[in-house]
Design an enzyme around this catalytic site. Structure first.
Site, mmCIF file in Angstrom:
data_model
loop_
_atom_site.group_PDB
_atom_site.id
_atom_site.type_symbol
_atom_site.label_atom_id
_atom_site.label_comp_id
_atom_site.label_asym_id
_atom_site.label_seq_id
_atom_site.Cartn_x
_atom_site.Cartn_y
_atom_site.Cartn_z
ATOM 1 N N GLU A 155 0.755 -1.260 -0.076
ATOM 2 C CA GLU A 155 -0.051 0.139 0.137
ATOM 3 C C GLU A 155 0.957 1.179 -0.005
ATOM 4 O O GLU A 155 1.984 1.370 0.766
ATOM 5 C CB GLU A 155 -1.018 0.109 1.334
ATOM 6 N N ARG A 191 6.060 -12.835 9.343
ATOM 7 C CA ARG A 191 6.665 -11.709 9.206
ATOM 8 C C ARG A 191 7.970 -11.677 9.717
ATOM 9 O O ARG A 191 8.209 -12.362 10.603
ATOM 10 C CB ARG A 191 5.867 -10.396 9.427
ATOM 11 N N LYS A 215 4.595 -0.095 9.584
ATOM 12 C CA LYS A 215 4.875 1.161 8.952
ATOM 13 C C LYS A 215 4.065 2.520 9.641
ATOM 14 O O LYS A 215 4.580 3.284 9.404
ATOM 15 C CB LYS A 215 4.022 1.127 7.448
#
Length: 569
Positions: free
Chosen positions: A43, A268, A278
């Site tokens: 994104e 992750r 983020k």
RNA sequence: UGCCCCUUGGUGUAACUGGCAACACGUCUGCCUCUGGAGCAGAAGAGUCUAGGUUCGAGACCUAGAGGGGCAACCA
């Protein structure tokens, strides 16, 4: 300097992780009847970080290994947070990491198609327009331990739903008045399947679509369908999307794709002393805890790049940590090892004194400067090249390389002791000069002319070799000594109750001015990497370093077994 | 009072899918060295979360627990 391109051994034979095994099996059985296709779907609301690098290496790596393709797709469905500057940064980072995408795609290019699917779902009775308040929808969903209840709008007719949906698109309603939901099961044990929201009204301009739309799809709605439309075979994502897999399959099937992509989740990356969120990285930037997304302390690709880390090192790192379903933390040492391992084989060595102490060679002719040969690479690095380094009567050596009362095992300079100046001469300390405060300000030494180049004709040995810079010809420079951004291994340990910025390492950056470096480096372009012998790997800062103001970023220190010796006493 | 995922040396991954646990990082020794770097040689370190079960044989399979994590955003 030109650096050779090297493929680290760890990258040459990718290990078969569980994802690759799965892909290999699907490729062998031709399960999808089309070439293997993956995608990396960021994104554009922030910069890519080391965690994304793991995903990039996986997705692009698999595509490469199985003769497939990997798309770069921007998951840009939220007009509030996204920006073109992030897409540009992301593209640059992916390229820099060494990957080429098959196609550049945008979820926002699928808005029309996605809208058509919505009408289809509504017509089939698989979706409905809910007009409850946001609050009512939330409470209606129930909790993890209690079932939700149907919305009073759940059984609207297909005609009414279609009419409302069209008017939503036409902009007749304000934000939040209506929402499109999938009609699944409000008592479903998986919370995500309790009539998930598909499309919401957002009267906001989108960085790419401008004001063309006032309704925007949500992640679950856009993601799987985007994958399906691109012919993706393997949709790889992180563990937290495991529960979303149900809606992913439901939607793709409802939309009529016969051989839908398969979503597979992997853990992750969690790296000690760093964060990979983020949202939190954005906060560090916004609150000025760091200089920006490309601050060399940031775990962002841009930060690592500016720090001097190579793409090869990052890829090698991704390869050694592997891919699994187990949530795990990786030690920083693993990352640093890959960085050193790569840099060791490719960067030139240079002499730089961090904390200068003056040495005067009392028996060396005043005013004379000679040029000594110095190899750029040690004997065990298969690269050649050398330069001349000026030598003169007055020199700078490292303060830490002299001790008036040296402990056992200290091999460097001390009163009456002889050491070798790297590529230079043997020198012996004859006298220590102090100022009124008792501070050592200068060393008076003698040199042995017969040891020019560093070897003694009589075969006598010295225990230590230290680095130095000519006081007459050396250049001043600024060193930015970067260290871990956080003081504790897991800065997010306390969850959201604890402010993670409290865990920031106050000494993550120590700026050293007045360091001395050999003059040859002035002609190198900014962004050149070096090893400062006995100190660490550095790169001249690509934005701040200029010939008249040299600035170097410390990428990583050298392994230092001396600190272990002194630690043990 | 739900659903889902995970659990192998300090750390990260392996184990041909049942045959007495391997690799890397880290640690420790020693050697070597014009970087206390690199390299070389070697060592220590887990019996695979627990308890049952299946089996000639289980880290792998079954059952029950325990521990860790995710899900109740009109974020992704």
């Amino acid at each position: 300097m030109n650096e050779p391109v090297i493929t680290p051994p760890s990258e040459q034979a990718p290990r078969k992780d569980f994802v690759r095994e799965l892909v290999a099996a699907d490729a062998a059985s031709a399960r999808f009847g089309r070439t293997i296709a993956t995608r990396f779907p960021p994104e554009p609301n922030g910069f890519l970080h080391i965690g994304h690098a793991k995903s990039i290496c996986l997705n692009f790596g698999i595509a490469n290994e199985y003769g497939g393709r990997c798309n770069l797709r921007f998951d840009d469905t939220n007009p509030f947070t996204e920006d073109i500057k992030y897409v540009n940064a992301i593209k640059e980072d992916v390229r820099w990491l060494g990957f080429a995408w098959a196609e550049e795609r945008y979820a926002s290019d699928y808005f029309e198609k996605l809208y058509e699917f919505a009408e289809l779902l509504v017509t089939k009775g698989s979706a409905y327009v809910d007009s409850e308040s946001e609050e009512a929808i939330r409470t209606g969903r129930g909790t993890v331990t209690s079932a939700g209840k149907d919305s009073p709008f759940r059984n609207r007719s297909a005609e009414e739903n279609l009419d409302l949906l069209r008017r939503m698109r036409a902009g007749e309603f304000a934000d939040g008045v209506h929402v499109l939901r999938a009609k699944i099961d409000m008592t479903h044990p998986n919370m995500i399947m309790r009539d998930p929201l598909l499309i919401r009204i957002r009267k906001a301009s989108h960085y790419r679509r401008g004001d063309a739309w006032c309704i925007y799809p949500l992640y679950d709605y856009a993601h799987g369908l985007s994958d399906a439309m691109e012919g993706i075979t393997h949709s790889l994502c992180t563990l937290e999307f495991k529960d979303n897999n149900d809606i992913y399959r439901w939607l793709v099937r409802e939309a009529g794709f016969d051989i839908p992509p398969e979503q597979t989740e992997f853990a992750r990356l969690e790296l000690d002393y760093t964060i990979v969120s983020k949202r939190k990285l954005l906060r560090l930037v916004n609150e000025g805890h760091v200089g920006g997304w490309d601050d060399p302390r940031m775990p962002t690709i841009a930060g690592l790049r500016r720090r001097g880390v190579t793409p090869e090192a990052i890829r090698a790192f991704a390869s050694t940590i592997g891919v699994a379903r187990k949530e795990a933390r990786t030690e920083l040492a693993t990352f640093e090892h890959e960085v050193r391992n790569d840099l060791n084989m490719r960067v030139p060595r240079v002499l730089c004194v961090v904390k200068p102490l003056k040495v005067v060679l009392t028996n060396y002719p005043e005013g004379e400067v000679e040029e000594l040969d110095a190899s750029f690479y040690p004997h065990d690095v298969p690269l050649t090249g050398s330069r001349k380094v000026p030598f003169s009567r007055e020199l700078w050596i490292e303060r830490d390389d002299f001790m008036e009362a040296p402990p056992k095992k200290f091999f460097r300079l001390a009163p009456g002791r002889e050491v070798r100046l790297r590529y230079g001469y043997f020198i012996t300390c004859q006298e220590v000069i102090k100022d009124a405060a008792g501070e050592i300000v200068e060393l008076r030494c003698t040199y042995d002319p017969a040891t020019r180049g560093g070897d003694s004709p009589d075969g006598r040995k010295v225990q230590g070799t230290i680095h130095w810079v000519s006081a007459a010809r050396g250049l001043d420079c600024e060193l930015r000594m970067y260290d871990r951004l956080f003081a504790v291994p897991d800065p997010e340990a306390g969850g959201d109750d604890v402010d993670f910025t409290k865990a920031l390492n106050p000494t993550s950056l120590i700026t050293v001015s007045g360091a001395k470096i050999e003059p040859g480096v002035v002609t190198d372009a900014a962004g050149t990497r070096y090893q400062f012998e006995r100190t660490g790997y550095f790169m001249s800062d690509p934005v701040d370093s200029r010939p008249d103001r040299l600035v170097f970023n410390r990428t990583v220190t050298l392994r230092d077994s001396w600190v272990k010796v002194i630690a043990k006493g």
